[in-house]
Design a protein around this motif. Structure first.
Motif, PDB file in Angstrom:
ATOM      1  N   GLN A  86      36.619  24.479 -20.584  1.00 15.28           N
ATOM      2  CA  GLN A  86      36.546  25.144 -19.281  1.00 15.28           C
ATOM      3  C   GLN A  86      35.554  26.302 -19.300  1.00 15.28           C
ATOM      4  O   GLN A  86      34.891  26.566 -18.297  1.00 15.28           O
ATOM      5  CB  GLN A  86      37.939  25.630 -18.873  1.00 15.28           C
ATOM      6  N   PHE A  87      35.425  26.963 -20.433  1.00 16.34           N
ATOM      7  CA  PHE A  87      34.414  28.016 -20.553  1.00 16.34           C
ATOM      8  C   PHE A  87      33.003  27.424 -20.500  1.00 16.34           C
ATOM      9  O   PHE A  87      32.085  28.022 -19.948  1.00 16.34           O
ATOM     10  CB  PHE A  87      34.600  28.817 -21.847  1.00 16.34           C
TER      11      PHE A  87
ATOM     12  N   LEU B 169      32.460  26.663 -16.880  1.00 16.83           N
ATOM     13  CA  LEU B 169      32.254  27.915 -16.156  1.00 16.83           C
ATOM     14  C   LEU B 169      30.847  28.449 -16.386  1.00 16.83           C
ATOM     15  O   LEU B 169      30.186  28.931 -15.449  1.00 16.83           O
ATOM     16  CB  LEU B 169      33.295  28.947 -16.608  1.00 16.83           C
ATOM     17  N   THR B 170      30.373  28.341 -17.618  1.00 15.67           N
ATOM     18  CA  THR B 170      29.020  28.797 -17.947  1.00 15.67           C
ATOM     19  C   THR B 170      27.981  28.018 -17.144  1.00 15.67           C
ATOM     20  O   THR B 170      27.016  28.590 -16.621  1.00 15.67           O
ATOM     21  CB  THR B 170      28.745  28.641 -19.456  1.00 15.67           C
TER      22      THR B 170
ATOM     23  N   LEU C 297      41.811  29.788 -20.022  1.00 20.88           N
ATOM     24  CA  LEU C 297      40.752  28.776 -20.065  1.00 20.88           C
ATOM     25  C   LEU C 297      40.578  28.186 -21.459  1.00 20.88           C
ATOM     26  O   LEU C 297      40.551  28.911 -22.458  1.00 20.88           O
ATOM     27  CB  LEU C 297      39.417  29.375 -19.612  1.00 20.88           C
TER      28      LEU C 297
ATOM     29  N   PRO D 212      40.954  34.984 -18.231  1.00 20.78           N
ATOM     30  CA  PRO D 212      40.218  34.322 -19.320  1.00 20.78           C
ATOM     31  C   PRO D 212      41.098  33.638 -20.359  1.00 20.78           C
ATOM     32  O   PRO D 212      40.723  32.582 -20.876  1.00 20.78           O
ATOM     33  CB  PRO D 212      39.398  35.458 -19.940  1.00 20.78           C
TER      34      PRO D 212
ATOM     35  N   PHE E 262      26.752  31.314 -22.520  1.00 22.35           N
ATOM     36  CA  PHE E 262      28.142  31.050 -22.897  1.00 22.35           C
ATOM     37  C   PHE E 262      28.749  32.273 -23.580  1.00 22.35           C
ATOM     38  O   PHE E 262      29.861  32.706 -23.233  1.00 22.35           O
ATOM     39  CB  PHE E 262      28.180  29.836 -23.831  1.00 22.35           C
TER      40      PHE E 262
ATOM     41  N   VAL F 186      37.646  31.576 -28.755  1.00 29.50           N
ATOM     42  CA  VAL F 186      36.748  30.688 -28.006  1.00 29.50           C
ATOM     43  C   VAL F 186      35.459  30.430 -28.769  1.00 29.50           C
ATOM     44  O   VAL F 186      35.028  29.271 -28.918  1.00 29.50           O
ATOM     45  CB  VAL F 186      36.434  31.275 -26.620  1.00 29.50           C
TER      46      VAL F 186
ATOM     47  N   VAL G 173      31.848  34.574 -22.030  1.00 27.54           N
ATOM     48  CA  VAL G 173      33.089  34.780 -22.784  1.00 27.54           C
ATOM     49  C   VAL G 173      33.343  36.269 -23.020  1.00 27.54           C
ATOM     50  O   VAL G 173      34.445  36.777 -22.777  1.00 27.54           O
ATOM     51  CB  VAL G 173      33.044  34.020 -24.125  1.00 27.54           C
TER      52      VAL G 173
ATOM     53  N   LEU H 147      38.962  35.856 -12.878  1.00 28.28           N
ATOM     54  CA  LEU H 147      37.540  35.576 -13.091  1.00 28.28           C
ATOM     55  C   LEU H 147      36.690  35.971 -11.887  1.00 28.28           C
ATOM     56  O   LEU H 147      35.537  36.379 -12.048  1.00 28.28           O
ATOM     57  CB  LEU H 147      37.339  34.091 -13.401  1.00 28.28           C
TER      58      LEU H 147
END
Length: 268
Positions: A251-252, A255-256, A247, A244, A201, A154, A205, A216
């Motif tokens: 998407q991360f 999500l952040t 994603l 996780p 971020f 990621v 992660v 999550l």
């Protein structure tokens, strides 16, 4: 000229196959014209092909015996061999603030740390190539949904396009490692801004992959204090039922932003 003895404490496995060395050196051709910084040249099996690229070449080597060998073997690089620890260096000073290509036959035990440092200097390093442990290369190049997909995948894919180029067998090293190796290339993508808090971020992660088997809605709770803990409807969203490795990078990012919104609003 006395050969350098590989040192176990430095994780040294010297490449002996000249054909493989030439192929690794040629991976930098995808980023033409830029100067080259090689990490861990050892006895210069890769260096000998890099110096033929008609570019400025410097090499960072922590082993003093290897530095002495390189100075003797490559007198034209005598002022370009840096006897320091790459992980402690200010990379802005290497080529006077100019961009450069990072390459090498990277020490296995610190390869992840090397790439995290690369991310800290991502605007300075538009291209990174080289050889690492195959398992690490697979993690870096892995797509969502695979077991190998993780923090490195990621964090690096957020900023770089990754190519898994080829696998290298154990027998072309002295001493042979216990695992296979792989050569990869990472080239900066067009992303200049993730669109979210980059520090958060990283936290998101690393936090969720720290409990990668959990959904999550469970692992994310670590990011909140009792004062900033969101209401149950936050954890009831569809994305919260995912793990996780399911994603994508985007998407991360989303999500952040969701986490940041809750932390900031709750703190008001």
């Amino acid at each position: 000229m006395k050969q350098v003895k590989p040192k176990k404490n430095l994780g040294q496995h010297f490449l002996t196959d000249l054909g493989v060395a030439r192929r690794i050196a040629d991976t930098v051709d995808a980023c033409p014209a830029l100067p080259i910084l090689e990490i861990g040249p050892g006895m210069g099996v890769l260096t000998q092909y890099l110096v033929k690229k008609n570019r400025e070449v410097k090499a960072v080597e922590i082993d003093s015996e290897s530095v002495a060998y390189l100075n003797e073997r490559y007198p034209e690089l005598r002022d370009q061999i840096i006897g320091e620890d790459f992980l402690r260096m200010d990379l802005n000073k290497i080529f006077g603030g100019k961009q450069f290509v990072l390459t090498g036959n990277y020490p296995y035990d610190i390869s992840s740390q090397i790439f995290f440092k690369m991310l800290d200097y991502k605007d300075l390093i538009p291209c990174c190539t080289g050889m690492i442990q195959r398992e690490v290369a697979q993690r870096i190049a892995s797509a969502p949904g695979n077991k190998a997909y993780g923090i490195l995948s990621v964090m690096i894919q957020a900023w770089y396009d990754v190519e898994y180029l080829f696998t290298v067998d154990e027998g072309v090293f002295n001493p042979p490692p216990k695992v296979k190796s792989a050569v990869i290339r990472m080239t900066r993508n067009n992303v200049n801004d993730l669109g979210c808090d980059e520090v958060l971020f990283k936290r998101v992660v690393k936090t969720v992959f720290g409990q990668r088997r959990k959904m999550l809605r469970v692992s994310l709770r670590q990011l909140f204090t009792p004062q900033t803990m969101p209401t149950p409807d936050f954890f009831a969203q569809d994305i919260m039922t995912k793990r996780p490795e399911q994603l994508s990078v985007q998407q991360f990012v989303e999500l952040t932003s969701m986490v940041a919104d809750k932390v900031n609003n709750t703190a008001l």
